[in-house]
Design a protein around this motif. Structure first.
Motif, PDB file in Angstrom:
ATOM      1  N   SER A  37       0.846  -1.189   0.000  1.00 13.63           N
ATOM      2  CA  SER A  37       0.000   0.000   0.000  1.00 13.63           C
ATOM      3  C   SER A  37       0.881   1.237   0.000  1.00 13.63           C
ATOM      4  CB  SER A  37      -0.916   0.011   1.232  1.00 13.63           C
ATOM      5  OG  SER A  37      -0.201   0.413   2.395  1.00 13.63           O
ATOM      6  N   ARG A  38       0.291   2.335  -0.380  1.00 13.10           N
ATOM      7  CA  ARG A  38       1.013   3.606  -0.364  1.00 13.10           C
ATOM      8  C   ARG A  38       0.030   4.737  -0.076  1.00 13.10           C
ATOM      9  NH1 ARG A  38       0.729   7.128  -5.621  1.00 13.10           N
ATOM     10  NH2 ARG A  38      -0.926   6.078  -6.758  1.00 13.10           N
ATOM     11  N   ILE A  39       0.545   5.851   0.383  1.00 13.57           N
ATOM     12  CA  ILE A  39      -0.250   7.065   0.560  1.00 13.57           C
ATOM     13  C   ILE A  39      -0.277   7.794  -0.779  1.00 13.57           C
ATOM     14  CG2 ILE A  39      -0.404   9.313   1.691  1.00 13.57           C
ATOM     15  CD1 ILE A  39       0.785   8.055   4.172  1.00 13.57           C
ATOM     16  N   ARG A  40      -1.457   7.969  -1.335  1.00 13.88           N
ATOM     17  CA  ARG A  40      -1.613   8.639  -2.627  1.00 13.88           C
ATOM     18  C   ARG A  40      -1.692  10.155  -2.466  1.00 13.88           C
ATOM     19  NH1 ARG A  40      -4.511   7.753  -7.594  1.00 13.88           N
ATOM     20  NH2 ARG A  40      -4.534   9.749  -8.705  1.00 13.88           N
ATOM     21  N   GLU A  41      -2.504  10.603  -1.508  1.00 16.07           N
ATOM     22  CA  GLU A  41      -2.687  12.039  -1.286  1.00 16.07           C
ATOM     23  C   GLU A  41      -2.864  12.317   0.195  1.00 16.07           C
ATOM     24  OE1 GLU A  41      -2.479  14.523  -3.310  1.00 16.07           O
ATOM     25  OE2 GLU A  41      -2.478  13.509  -5.264  1.00 16.07           O
ATOM     26  N   THR A 161      -4.384   0.192   9.809  1.00 22.20           N
ATOM     27  CA  THR A 161      -5.550  -0.607   9.434  1.00 22.20           C
ATOM     28  C   THR A 161      -5.756  -0.608   7.928  1.00 22.20           C
ATOM     29  OG1 THR A 161      -6.587  -0.082  11.558  1.00 22.20           O
ATOM     30  CG2 THR A 161      -8.032  -0.869   9.801  1.00 22.20           C
ATOM     31  N   ALA A 162      -5.654   0.554   7.316  1.00 24.17           N
ATOM     32  CA  ALA A 162      -5.815   0.648   5.862  1.00 24.17           C
ATOM     33  C   ALA A 162      -4.756  -0.174   5.143  1.00 24.17           C
ATOM     34  CB  ALA A 162      -5.744   2.107   5.425  1.00 24.17           C
ATOM     35  N   ASP A 163      -3.522  -0.119   5.626  1.00 26.96           N
ATOM     36  CA  ASP A 163      -2.445  -0.892   5.013  1.00 26.96           C
ATOM     37  C   ASP A 163      -2.774  -2.392   5.034  1.00 26.96           C
ATOM     38  OD1 ASP A 163       0.372  -1.475   4.141  1.00 26.96           O
ATOM     39  OD2 ASP A 163       0.520  -2.270   6.181  1.00 26.96           O
ATOM     40  N   ALA A 164      -3.291  -2.881   6.154  1.00 33.51           N
ATOM     41  CA  ALA A 164      -3.632  -4.303   6.255  1.00 33.51           C
ATOM     42  C   ALA A 164      -4.748  -4.674   5.280  1.00 33.51           C
ATOM     43  CB  ALA A 164      -4.037  -4.642   7.683  1.00 33.51           C
ATOM     44  N   PHE A 165      -5.787  -3.829   5.202  1.00 36.10           N
ATOM     45  CA  PHE A 165      -6.882  -4.091   4.268  1.00 36.10           C
ATOM     46  C   PHE A 165      -6.376  -4.099   2.819  1.00 36.10           C
ATOM     47  CE2 PHE A 165     -10.266  -2.401   7.354  1.00 36.10           C
ATOM     48  CZ  PHE A 165     -10.805  -3.661   7.566  1.00 36.10           C
ATOM     49  N   LEU A 166      -5.537  -3.134   2.486  1.00 35.94           N
ATOM     50  CA  LEU A 166      -5.072  -3.000   1.105  1.00 35.94           C
ATOM     51  C   LEU A 166      -4.142  -4.143   0.716  1.00 35.94           C
ATOM     52  CD1 LEU A 166      -4.477   0.855   1.210  1.00 35.94           C
ATOM     53  CD2 LEU A 166      -6.226  -0.314  -0.151  1.00 35.94           C
ATOM     54  N   ARG A 167      -3.263  -4.528   1.623  1.00 36.41           N
ATOM     55  CA  ARG A 167      -2.359  -5.638   1.315  1.00 36.41           C
ATOM     56  C   ARG A 167      -3.093  -6.960   1.211  1.00 36.41           C
ATOM     57  NH1 ARG A 167       0.861  -7.022   4.924  1.00 36.41           N
ATOM     58  NH2 ARG A 167       0.345  -5.627   6.647  1.00 36.41           N
ATOM     59  N   ALA A 168      -4.193  -7.083   1.937  1.00 33.54           N
ATOM     60  CA  ALA A 168      -4.990  -8.308   1.872  1.00 33.54           C
ATOM     61  C   ALA A 168      -5.874  -8.358   0.627  1.00 33.54           C
ATOM     62  CB  ALA A 168      -5.864  -8.430   3.117  1.00 33.54           C
ATOM     63  N   ARG A 172      -9.261  -1.522  -2.415  1.00 33.46           N
ATOM     64  CA  ARG A 172      -8.207  -0.963  -3.253  1.00 33.46           C
ATOM     65  C   ARG A 172      -7.904   0.496  -2.904  1.00 33.46           C
ATOM     66  NH1 ARG A 172      -9.664  -1.646  -9.286  1.00 33.46           N
ATOM     67  NH2 ARG A 172     -11.549  -0.601  -8.535  1.00 33.46           N
ATOM     68  N   ARG A 173      -8.903   1.205  -2.403  1.00 31.39           N
ATOM     69  CA  ARG A 173      -8.690   2.587  -1.967  1.00 31.39           C
ATOM     70  C   ARG A 173      -9.372   2.789  -0.620  1.00 31.39           C
ATOM     71  NH1 ARG A 173      -9.748   4.237  -7.444  1.00 31.39           N
ATOM     72  NH2 ARG A 173      -7.827   4.979  -8.419  1.00 31.39           N
ATOM     73  N   VAL A 174      -8.621   3.349   0.315  1.00 31.93           N
ATOM     74  CA  VAL A 174      -9.154   3.654   1.643  1.00 31.93           C
ATOM     75  C   VAL A 174      -8.877   5.125   1.933  1.00 31.93           C
ATOM     76  CG1 VAL A 174      -9.061   3.146   4.109  1.00 31.93           C
ATOM     77  CG2 VAL A 174      -8.770   1.295   2.449  1.00 31.93           C
ATOM     78  N   LEU A 175      -9.909   5.827   2.362  1.00 32.29           N
ATOM     79  CA  LEU A 175      -9.779   7.243   2.693  1.00 32.29           C
ATOM     80  C   LEU A 175      -9.914   7.419   4.195  1.00 32.29           C
ATOM     81  CD1 LEU A 175      -9.465  10.117   1.610  1.00 32.29           C
ATOM     82  CD2 LEU A 175     -11.932  10.196   1.283  1.00 32.29           C
ATOM     83  N   ILE A 176      -8.937   8.077   4.791  1.00 30.60           N
ATOM     84  CA  ILE A 176      -8.943   8.363   6.230  1.00 30.60           C
ATOM     85  C   ILE A 176      -9.294   9.836   6.419  1.00 30.60           C
ATOM     86  CG2 ILE A 176      -7.542   8.445   8.336  1.00 30.60           C
ATOM     87  CD1 ILE A 176      -5.738   6.303   6.897  1.00 30.60           C
ATOM     88  N   ALA A 177     -10.330  10.103   7.205  1.00 29.86           N
ATOM     89  CA  ALA A 177     -10.765  11.469   7.478  1.00 29.86           C
ATOM     90  C   ALA A 177     -10.583  11.778   8.958  1.00 29.86           C
ATOM     91  CB  ALA A 177     -12.226  11.656   7.085  1.00 29.86           C
ATOM     92  N   CYS A 178     -10.173  13.003   9.235  1.00 32.25           N
ATOM     93  CA  CYS A 178      -9.960  13.437  10.616  1.00 32.25           C
ATOM     94  C   CYS A 178     -10.475  14.861  10.773  1.00 32.25           C
ATOM     95  CB  CYS A 178      -8.461  13.381  10.946  1.00 32.25           C
ATOM     96  SG  CYS A 178      -8.038  13.996  12.599  1.00 32.25           S
ATOM     97  N   GLY A 179     -11.261  15.079  11.803  1.00 30.03           N
ATOM     98  CA  GLY A 179     -11.705  16.425  12.149  1.00 30.03           C
ATOM     99  C   GLY A 179     -11.490  16.657  13.626  1.00 30.03           C
ATOM    100  N   GLU A 180     -10.729  17.679  13.967  1.00 28.09           N
ATOM    101  CA  GLU A 180     -10.420  17.963  15.373  1.00 28.09           C
ATOM    102  C   GLU A 180     -10.907  19.358  15.762  1.00 28.09           C
ATOM    103  OE1 GLU A 180      -9.659  15.748  17.264  1.00 28.09           O
ATOM    104  OE2 GLU A 180      -8.086  14.398  16.562  1.00 28.09           O
ATOM    105  N   VAL A 181     -11.609  19.431  16.886  1.00 24.70           N
ATOM    106  CA  VAL A 181     -12.050  20.717  17.444  1.00 24.70           C
ATOM    107  C   VAL A 181     -11.568  20.803  18.892  1.00 24.70           C
ATOM    108  CG1 VAL A 181     -13.984  21.208  15.901  1.00 24.70           C
ATOM    109  CG2 VAL A 181     -14.331  19.651  17.820  1.00 24.70           C
ATOM    110  N   LEU A 213      -5.443   9.678   1.685  1.00 26.96           N
ATOM    111  CA  LEU A 213      -5.952   8.713   0.716  1.00 26.96           C
ATOM    112  C   LEU A 213      -4.882   7.654   0.474  1.00 26.96           C
ATOM    113  CD1 LEU A 213      -8.116   7.820  -1.356  1.00 26.96           C
ATOM    114  CD2 LEU A 213      -6.951   9.289  -3.030  1.00 26.96           C
ATOM    115  N   MET A 214      -5.234   6.391   0.714  1.00 30.00           N
ATOM    116  CA  MET A 214      -4.302   5.282   0.545  1.00 30.00           C
ATOM    117  C   MET A 214      -4.807   4.328  -0.522  1.00 30.00           C
ATOM    118  SD  MET A 214      -3.109   4.485   4.468  1.00 30.00           S
ATOM    119  CE  MET A 214      -1.916   3.270   3.881  1.00 30.00           C
ATOM    120  N   GLU A 215      -3.859   3.702  -1.233  1.00 32.90           N
ATOM    121  CA  GLU A 215      -4.190   2.792  -2.321  1.00 32.90           C
ATOM    122  C   GLU A 215      -3.353   1.525  -2.262  1.00 32.90           C
ATOM    123  OE1 GLU A 215      -5.447   5.735  -6.015  1.00 32.90           O
ATOM    124  OE2 GLU A 215      -3.412   4.906  -5.937  1.00 32.90           O
ATOM    125  N   ALA A 216      -3.880   0.460  -2.873  1.00 32.47           N
ATOM    126  CA  ALA A 216      -3.073  -0.732  -3.112  1.00 32.47           C
ATOM    127  C   ALA A 216      -1.986  -0.367  -4.120  1.00 32.47           C
ATOM    128  CB  ALA A 216      -3.949  -1.858  -3.653  1.00 32.47           C
TER     129      ALA A 216
END
Length: 363
Positions: A37-41, A161-168, A172-181, A213-216
């Motif tokens: 897996s890799r970080i795309r954006e 977690t995304a890396d494990a899903f993608l390698r398995a 094929r694409r996992v997006l991680i979102a974070c919002g902090e207040v 954004l992570m991808e296989a």
């Protein structure tokens, strides 16, 4: 205190990740080809409002007239100049959604091309349902969605977690979102030395949105990682749920000395893991580390033998932005021209609990 650890993924030889416009993603049915897996954006959304250290101290004096607040206290203790503050009507999901939209636009990816959304943050709009659904509704995503939380290591664990899903080959694409207040966790009414000691640190919390954004990939981007815990340190920093626990104090309580001690117990396991991999942080091109204060960054560099020029400083002008700290540093490094194909990057997370994590990347 004993520290438990867990390792995720092999440390593979460095190889160039797929770049935009390169070969298409491995097919969903081709599990054998989706070995990496890799970080795309990576993208962030910064609210327009800023609150200076002086303004914060003035608010504290007005709300807590019984305590003495020396001028420049937040600068001396934490190195804080100003923090990011969201508009009153903005929620964590709004900040995350802005960052998601930006990441998808940068990648040229439509919402329907994302296979999984993870919301990873300290902050949350709702206890139920998962905040990921709120972000998905605001951004047009229709994929499966769920939350993943581990204090300030939430995004780092989401990358794991995304890396494990993608390698398995699960996605094929996992997006991680974070919002902090984090600014909303501030405690303004303090009385007596004990409350000041555990309340002053909460005044440095900042607000931000982030997306990863992570991808296989056919070549390794995420090289591997390891995570460590010292769970007996959990009382050092607490934000209790008022609907679940009666009689506990409201707002964020931080015992900085105790929290630092719980982090210190994780130095050894992290250092030993790096030695086992034949890696040293000082050999990386970039080291991103959680930044709860400016002095802590110097302490971390001493602990882990990291030259400070490898760090991207963020705290002074944002405050403690919790789980979004690492994505912001990656964005700043991109803006500074420090991230290029083949760059060796270490993400080092530290969170109340206490937990620590390391993920090594080839960009």
């Amino acid at each position: 205190m004993a520290a438990a650890n867990r390792t995720t993924g092999p440390i593979a030889g460095a190889g160039g990740p797929l770049r935009p416009g390169a070969d298409p993603l491995p097919p969903r049915s081709g599990r054998a080809t989706a070995r990496h897996s890799r970080i795309r954006e990576v993208a962030v959304h910064l609210p327009e409002r800023r609150e200076s250290a002086e303004e914060i101290e003035d608010r504290l004096r007005a709300a807590s007239p019984g305590i003495r607040v020396p001028s420049g206290l937040l600068r001396r203790l934490y190195g804080l100049e100003e923090r990011l503050v969201a508009a009153d009507d903005e929620r964590a999901s709004d900040l995350a959604a802005h960052a998601v939209d930006k990441a998808l636009a940068q990648a040229g990816i439509a919402p329907e091309e994302v296979d999984l959304l993870l919301f990873a943050a300290v902050s949350a709009d709702v206890q139920e349902p998962a905040n990921a659904h709120v972000v998905a509704a605001k951004t047009g995503l229709t994929c499966p969605a769920f939350d993943l939380t581990n204090a300030c290591n939430s995004v780092l664990n989401a990358i794991e977690t995304a890396d494990a899903f993608l390698r398995a080959g699960t996605y094929r694409r996992v997006l991680i979102a974070c919002g902090e207040v984090g600014s909303r966790f501030s405690r303004w009414k303090l009385s007596g030395p004990a409350e000041v000691r555990t309340g002053i640190g909460a005044l440095s919390g900042g607000d931000i949105g982030a997306a990863v954004l992570m991808e296989a990939a056919e070549e390794p981007g995420v090289l591997g990682g390891a995570f460590f815990s010292n769970s007996r340190g959990w009382p050092a920093a607490t934000l209790f749920n008022p609907y679940q626990v009666r009689g506990e104090p409201l707002g964020l309580h931080i015992d900085s000395e105790r929290l630092l001690g719980s982090f210190q117990s994780l130095r050894g396991p992290a250092g030993r893991w790096l030695e086992e991999q034949g890696r040293a942080l000082k050999e990386c091109d970039l080291v991103c580390v959680h930044q709860p204060s400016v002095p802590f960054v110097s302490t971390f560099c001493e602990w882990m033998d990291v030259p400070e020029h490898l760090i991207v400083p963020t705290f002074a002008r944002t405050g403690n932005i919790a789980a979004a700290t690492l994505p912001l540093q990656l964005v700043r490094a991109q803006e500074q021209g420090r991230l290029h194909p083949g760059a060796q990057v270490a993400l080092f997370g530290l969170a109340s609990g206490a937990s620590a994590g390391i993920i090594l990347l080839t960009w």
